[in-house]
Design a protein around this motif. Structure first.
Motif: not given
Length: 153
Positions: A3-13, A133-137, A150-153
């Motif tokens: 399977e080719t799974l989507p690669v998550p990206a970080l989108v500033p939110s 999901l969101f992660v932050a620096a 950042y929203r995890v796409s």
């Protein structure tokens, strides 16, 4: 089958500035060295724009190596009255001298220490935020914490 799974990206939110009161040092408890930092205000801009309300706090557990386990909970209200509940869970760690400087309230380059959180959001006016999901620096300053979530796409 591969399977080719989507690669998550970080989108500033969200860009968040949390104003803090003086740290309350509870000393060593059964859980460890407990500290509480009251939240007294601040701002949120981006996918939700509003003011952080006083009354939340950052409940911290300081590990023996100086690493701080972060558990923050607070609310924001937009100009149109919508509420946003924010919970940030994470870690702040780094070299001992850098952590000591932060503890004294000195300005420290945020690239010299590790301060990352996961951010959980709830809002009846924006229910989609609870399904992402969101992660932050983050960066710690004398009387505030600033971060980009950042929203995890």
């Amino acid at each position: 089958m591969t399977e080719t799974l989507p690669v998550p990206a970080l989108v500033p939110s969200l860009q968040v500035r949390v104003e803090l009161a003086d740290l309350e040092d509870h000393g060593r408890t059964a859980a460890g060295h407990r500290r509480v930092v009251p939240i007294v205000g601040g701002t949120v801009t981006g996918d939700f724009t509003g003011a952080i309300l006083p009354g939340g706090a950052d409940w911290q557990l300081v590990r023996d190596d100086g690493t701080i386990e972060i558990d923050s909970r607070y609310s924001a209200r937009s100009d149109d009255g919508a509420f946003l509940y924010i919970r940030a869970i994470g870690l702040r760690t780094g070299p001992g001298d850098v952590l000591a400087a932060l503890g004294r309230g000195e300005e420290v380059d945020p690239r010299s220490y590790y301060f990352r959180t996961t951010v959980w959001l709830e809002s009846s006016a924006h229910p989609e935020l609870a399904n992402q999901l969101f992660v932050a620096a983050c960066a710690r300053h004398r009387n505030e914490v600033v971060y980009t979530a950042y929203r995890v796409s």
